[in-house]
Design an enzyme around this catalytic site. Structure first.
Site, short mmCIF file in Angstrom:
data_model
loop_
_atom_site.label_atom_id
_atom_site.label_comp_id
_atom_site.label_asym_id
_atom_site.label_seq_id
_atom_site.Cartn_x
_atom_site.Cartn_y
_atom_site.Cartn_z
N PRO A 170 2.59 -0.69 -6.96
CA PRO A 170 1.70 -0.25 -5.89
C PRO A 170 2.08 1.04 -5.16
O PRO A 170 2.40 1.05 -3.97
CB PRO A 170 1.70 -1.44 -4.94
N CYS A 171 2.00 2.15 -5.85
CA CYS A 171 2.28 3.44 -5.21
C CYS A 171 1.22 3.78 -4.16
O CYS A 171 1.47 4.59 -3.27
CB CYS A 171 2.38 4.54 -6.25
#
Length: 184
Positions: free
Chosen positions: A148-149
């Site tokens: 989850p950047c």
């Protein structure tokens, strides 16, 4: 008489498979490599979206095979349905040691929350002078959504770049409840 020199061609040592999945963000491209320990026998190496900067593109030697991605597809559908907040998939990425360290740290950012580039750098012991390198590593994340950047934002709360577009970053954070929907 001498014989002609044969030109060696190097074939991939592992089979690369891919499939696509329709999602609220557009068609996702899932790419993976054989792995005896992964669900379906395939470790995820890339998950990308249309018009994504640096996205994987289907190569001639890849084989289209939805079967090995059944678990990844199931989890992505559950995520978009609001029923899954953490992915349990096997990944196989090939970044630098620094990139791999940053990408693994993304896994620890809880669903429904955000962190800043500075806080992430601090947690990794990255000096302030290297925060741009950290941002570049985040931007090179080959596993959008599942790593989850999108949960990393500017210190002022601004939506800094996202390889698949800032609008999609906002959609993901709104979906997860980290941002409030915009009323028109």
């Amino acid at each position: 008489m001498t014989s002609p020199t044969a030109t060696a061609t190097t074939a991939p040592t592992t089979t690369t498979s891919y499939t696509t999945l329709d999602s609220p963000l557009g068609e996702l491209l899932l790419v993976g490599e054989e792995s005896p320990t992964a669900p379906g026998g395939t470790a995820l190496t890339s998950l990308s979206m249309p018009q994504q900067r640096g996205a994987a593109t289907v190569q001639p030697h890849w084989r289209r095979a939805p079967g090995p991605f059944a678990e990844a597809v199931r989890q992505l559908r559950a995520y978009f349905a609001g029923e899954l907040s953490r992915f349990e998939l096997e990944f196989r990425t090939t970044g630098t040691a620094f990139q791999e360290r940053v990408w693994r740290a993304l896994d620890d950012i809880p669903y429904g929350t955000t962190t800043t580039y500075g806080r992430l750098a601090g947690s990794l012991g990255v000096p302030r002078s290297d925060v741009r390198a950290l941002g570049a590593a985040i931007g090179a994340n080959p596993l959008l959504i599942v790593r989850p950047c999108h949960r990393v934002i500017g210190a002022d709360g601004s939506m800094r770049g996202y390889a698949a577009s800032v609008a999609r970053k906002v959609e993901l954070l709104t979906h997860e409840g980290a941002l409030q929907p915009t009323l028109i």
